[in-house]
Design a protein around this motif. Structure first.
Motif, short mmCIF file in Angstrom:
data_model
loop_
_atom_site.label_atom_id
_atom_site.label_comp_id
_atom_site.label_asym_id
_atom_site.label_seq_id
_atom_site.Cartn_x
_atom_site.Cartn_y
_atom_site.Cartn_z
N ASN A 217 -17.68 -7.82 3.28
CA ASN A 217 -18.33 -7.03 4.32
C ASN A 217 -17.36 -6.76 5.47
OD1 ASN A 217 -21.11 -7.03 3.15
ND2 ASN A 217 -20.87 -9.23 3.41
N GLY A 218 -17.66 -5.74 6.22
CA GLY A 218 -16.81 -5.39 7.36
C GLY A 218 -16.96 -3.94 7.74
N HIS A 219 -17.07 -3.07 6.76
CA HIS A 219 -17.30 -1.66 7.05
C HIS A 219 -18.72 -1.45 7.56
CE1 HIS A 219 -13.56 0.12 5.63
NE2 HIS A 219 -13.62 -0.61 4.53
N SER A 220 -18.85 -0.52 8.50
CA SER A 220 -20.17 -0.23 9.07
C SER A 220 -20.76 1.07 8.53
CB SER A 220 -20.07 -0.15 10.60
OG SER A 220 -19.14 0.86 10.98
N ALA A 221 -20.07 1.72 7.62
CA ALA A 221 -20.57 2.94 6.96
C ALA A 221 -20.10 2.91 5.52
CB ALA A 221 -20.07 4.19 7.68
N ARG A 222 -20.56 3.88 4.72
CA ARG A 222 -20.30 3.82 3.29
C ARG A 222 -18.81 3.84 2.98
NH1 ARG A 222 -22.74 9.61 1.12
NH2 ARG A 222 -21.66 11.00 2.56
N VAL A 223 -18.42 3.01 2.02
CA VAL A 223 -17.02 2.84 1.63
C VAL A 223 -16.70 3.87 0.55
CG1 VAL A 223 -15.25 1.20 0.92
CG2 VAL A 223 -17.31 0.38 2.09
N LEU A 224 -16.15 5.00 0.98
CA LEU A 224 -16.02 6.16 0.10
C LEU A 224 -14.88 6.07 -0.89
CD1 LEU A 224 -16.65 8.86 2.86
CD2 LEU A 224 -18.22 8.24 1.00
N HIS A 225 -13.77 5.41 -0.49
CA HIS A 225 -12.56 5.46 -1.31
C HIS A 225 -11.93 4.07 -1.43
CE1 HIS A 225 -13.02 9.72 -0.42
NE2 HIS A 225 -12.88 9.45 0.87
N MET A 226 -11.24 3.83 -2.57
CA MET A 226 -10.43 2.63 -2.77
C MET A 226 -9.16 3.00 -3.51
SD MET A 226 -12.80 -0.68 -3.67
CE MET A 226 -13.29 -0.07 -5.28
N GLN B 281 -5.32 0.89 -5.10
CA GLN B 281 -4.71 -0.40 -5.41
C GLN B 281 -3.19 -0.32 -5.28
OE1 GLN B 281 -5.02 -3.69 -9.09
NE2 GLN B 281 -6.20 -1.79 -9.11
N ASN B 282 -2.58 -1.38 -4.76
CA ASN B 282 -1.13 -1.38 -4.55
C ASN B 282 -0.39 -1.56 -5.88
OD1 ASN B 282 -1.59 -4.11 -5.03
ND2 ASN B 282 -0.13 -4.79 -3.51
N PRO B 283 0.92 -1.32 -5.92
CA PRO B 283 1.66 -1.37 -7.20
C PRO B 283 1.62 -2.72 -7.88
CG PRO B 283 2.95 -0.23 -5.52
CD PRO B 283 1.78 -0.83 -4.82
N THR B 284 1.59 -3.83 -7.12
CA THR B 284 1.58 -5.15 -7.73
C THR B 284 0.19 -5.58 -8.17
OG1 THR B 284 1.41 -6.15 -5.53
CG2 THR B 284 3.61 -5.93 -6.48
N GLY B 285 -0.83 -4.83 -7.80
CA GLY B 285 -2.17 -5.08 -8.29
C GLY B 285 -2.91 -6.21 -7.63
N ASP B 286 -2.51 -6.64 -6.45
CA ASP B 286 -3.20 -7.75 -5.80
C ASP B 286 -3.99 -7.33 -4.56
OD1 ASP B 286 -0.86 -7.21 -4.42
OD2 ASP B 286 -0.69 -9.24 -3.63
N THR B 287 -3.70 -6.16 -4.00
CA THR B 287 -4.33 -5.73 -2.76
C THR B 287 -5.05 -4.40 -2.95
OG1 THR B 287 -2.67 -6.88 -1.45
CG2 THR B 287 -3.93 -5.18 -0.33
N ILE B 288 -6.21 -4.30 -2.35
CA ILE B 288 -7.02 -3.08 -2.36
C ILE B 288 -7.14 -2.56 -0.93
CG2 ILE B 288 -9.31 -2.13 -2.78
CD1 ILE B 288 -7.86 -2.70 -5.34
N VAL B 289 -6.99 -1.25 -0.76
CA VAL B 289 -7.27 -0.63 0.52
C VAL B 289 -8.54 0.20 0.36
CG1 VAL B 289 -5.76 1.35 0.03
CG2 VAL B 289 -6.42 0.84 2.40
N SER B 290 -9.44 0.05 1.32
CA SER B 290 -10.70 0.79 1.30
C SER B 290 -10.77 1.68 2.53
CB SER B 290 -11.89 -0.17 1.28
OG SER B 290 -11.87 -1.04 2.40
N ALA B 291 -11.30 2.89 2.35
CA ALA B 291 -11.48 3.83 3.46
C ALA B 291 -12.96 4.21 3.50
CB ALA B 291 -10.62 5.07 3.26
N ALA B 292 -13.53 4.16 4.71
CA ALA B 292 -14.96 4.35 4.85
C ALA B 292 -15.28 5.42 5.87
CB ALA B 292 -15.63 3.03 5.24
N ALA B 293 -16.55 5.79 5.89
CA ALA B 293 -17.02 6.80 6.85
C ALA B 293 -17.02 6.28 8.27
CB ALA B 293 -18.41 7.27 6.45
#
Length: 431
Positions: A371-380, A382-394
C-alpha cells in the motif's frame, strides 16, 4: 522317471533302532511309554548350559554386560567418515525473504494522464525508465538518478503521449500519440528517427518483436510495422470491436491483444499470414482487458487482468486457448508482472484498493499487499535484473518496490541504486 528317494535327515536313527529291536511302546497300544533318545538328552544338556549358565566353561548367550567391549588397539572404523559426512545434495532449509512494507523511493510524476486504456511507463534493458507526462516523455537513469527530457508533442492542439515502449536493444523507443502517430526515437542521440502512420485514432498500446512493432489504436485495428523498410506497414490485424488497450509479444513470437470490448485475442505468424485472422478469440472477461503478462518459465502461459466489472486474473494456455484458472481480486486489475526468479506474479489495482498484490502461482495464494498509492495504480515496469518494480499511479507518483529477490543479491545491489537507504522516501520532481 526318476526314483523317489526319501530324505531321512530329520529322522532320529537311534530312536528308530530302539523301536525296532528294543522294548518298543508299539507293542502295547494302551501303554504310554516315554522314549528317551541319548542324542536328545545330550542336546538338552548343552542347550541348558548355554542359556542358563550351568557350565563353568561357557556363560549365558544373552548375558548382561555393563558396556560393550572395547575394540582392539589400533582399530579404525573406515565407515565413520561415510556416515558423518554431509551430502552435497542434501536439501537445505529455505530462507524466507523479507518483503518491503514501504517503497524504497518515491518520484513525483506530475501530469501523468489518468486514463486506464493508456500505457505510459516502460523500463529498458539499459536501466533507463521512460515515462510520459502529459505531452512530454522523460528518461530517468536508474543508475545515476539523472532526468532528461526526450520529446514533446505539438502543444498548440490537444495532442499528448498515449503509449511508450522500449525496443529490445535498449536504444530505440516507440511513442504513440493522441494524433494517431507512432514515432521512433533514438534515446542515445535524443532525436526522432521516423514517423509511422496508419491509424485513424490515438495509439494506446505498443509492443516490439525484434524489428517488428505492433501498435493498437482506438480505431480497433492492430498494425504491424517493419521499422527497417520504407513501406513499414506489413499487416493489419482486425478482430477487436473497440479500442485496443493491451499488446504483448511472447518470446516465441505470439502476440496477445486485449481490448475495451472485453476480448482477448492470440495471434501467431501463421494466423497473421492467413489474412490477419486471430488464432484464438477468448471472451471470458467481463470488462476491458489491458493487463497482459507472458510467463517467463512457460512459453505458452499468459496471464490477463480485467477491469472494474471483471476484477479477475485469468491464466491461459495459448496453444489450445483453454482457460487454466481464474481468481477474483475484488479490484480493477491495471497491470501484471511475473517474477522471473520464483513462481509468483504481481498485480496492480485500481478501484477500490489502489494497491499492489503478490500472488503465489499456481495456487494463487496471496503472499503480500503493498500500500502507499492514493489512486489507482495504472502502470508497472520491471528493472533488468528482475528484482525491482516501479509503479505509476493516478496520484501522480512513481514508487519503487523491491518485491522480487534476485538470485545473486550482490549483483542486484550493484545494479540497483534504489536499494540505497539514503534515497528512501526522497521525492524528486522529474518534471
Amino acid at each position: 522317471m526318476d526314483r523317489f528317494i526319501p530324505s531321512r535327515s530329520a529322522i532320529d536313527l537311534e530312536v528308530a533302532h530302539y523301536n525296532l529291536v528294543g522294548n518298543s511302546p508299539l507293542k502295547s497300544l494302551n501303554q504310554n511309554i516315554e522314549v528317551a533318545s541319548p542324542s536328545k538328552e545330550l542336546y538338552k544338556q548343552r542347550l541348558s548350559e548355554r542359556l542358563m549358565g550351568d557350565s563353568k566353561e561357557n556363560g549365558k548367550i544373552l548375558a548382561f554386560k555393563s558396556k560393550a567391549p572395547a575394540p582392539p588397539e589400533g582399530y579404525v572404523n573406515q565407515m565413520t567418515e561415510v556416515y558423518t559426512q554431509q551430502s552435497g545434495n542434501a536439501p537445505t532449509k529455505k530462507v524466507m525473504r523479507s518483503l518491503p512494507q514501504a517503497p524504497e523511493r518515491i518520484l513525483d510524476a506530475p501530469d501523468l494522464v489518468d486514463d486506464y486504456y493508456l500505457n505510459l511507463l516502460d523500463w529498458s534493458c539499459n536501466n533507463i525508465i521512460a515515462v510520459a507526462l502529459g505531452s512530454a516523455v522523460y528518461l530517468w537513469n536508474a543508475e545515476t538518478g539523472t532526468v532528461d527530457p526526450l520529446m514533446e508533442t505539438n502543444t498548440d492542439g490537444d495532442d499528448y503521449v498515449t503509449s511508450i515502449s522500449w525496443g529490445k536493444d535498449g536504444k530505440h523507443i516507440a511513442i504513440g500519440t493522441n494524433s494517431a502517430e507512432v514515432q521512433i526515437w533514438d534515446a542515445d542521440r535524443q532525436r526522432q528517427v521516423r514517423t509511422l502512420k496508419g491509424h485513424a485514432a490515438r495509439v494506446g498500446a505498443l509492443a516490439w518483436n525484434g524489428t517488428t512493432l505492433a501498435s493498437g489504436g482506438r480505431d480497433t485495428n492492430i498494425l504491424q510495422h517493419d521499422v527497417r523498410i520504407r513501406d513499414h506497414l506489413t499487416a493489419t490485424l482486425v478482430g477487436h470491436e473497440q479500442e485496443v488497450c493491451g499488446l504483448k509479444y511472447s518470446p516465441s513470437g505470439q502476440l496477445a491483444s486485449g481490448g475495451n470490448d472485453n476480448l482477448l485475442h492470440i495471434w501467431d505468424s501463421n494466423s497473421i499470414s492467413r489474412g490477419g485472422t486471430y488464432l484464438h478469440r477468448l471472451d471470458q472477461h467481463q470488462a476491458a482487458v489491458k493487463a497482459l503478462a507472458w510467463c517467463p518459465f512457460q512459453s505458452n502461459l499468459l496471464a490477463t487482468g480485467g477491469g472494474t466489472a471483471d476484477r479477475t486474473i485469468k491464466f491461459w494456455n495459448t496453444q489450445t486457448g483453454a482457460m487454466l484458472n481464474s481468481i477474483d481480486t475484488h479490484s480493477q486489475v491495471c497491470a501484471l508482472q511475473w517474477n522471473s526468479h520464483e513462481r509468483e506474479i504481481l498485480s496492480s489495482h485500481g478501484y477500490s484498493q489502489n494497491q499492489l498484490c503478490l500472488w503465489k502461482y499456481p495456487t494463487m495464494a496471496k503472499i503480500a499487499e503493498f500500500n502507499g498509492h492514493s489512486a489507482r495504480v495504472l502502470h508497472m515496469a520491471q528493472n533488468p535484473t528482475g528484482d525491482t518494480i516501479v509503479s505509476a499511479a493516478a496520484d501522480e507518483t512513481m514508487r519503487f518496490w523491491r518485491v522480487f529477490k534476485e538470485k545473486d543479491s550482490s549483483i542486484a545491489k550493484a545494479r540497483n541504486p534504489t536499494s540505497n537507504s539514503k534515497s528512501v522516501l526522497k521525492s524528486v520532481n522529474i518534471r
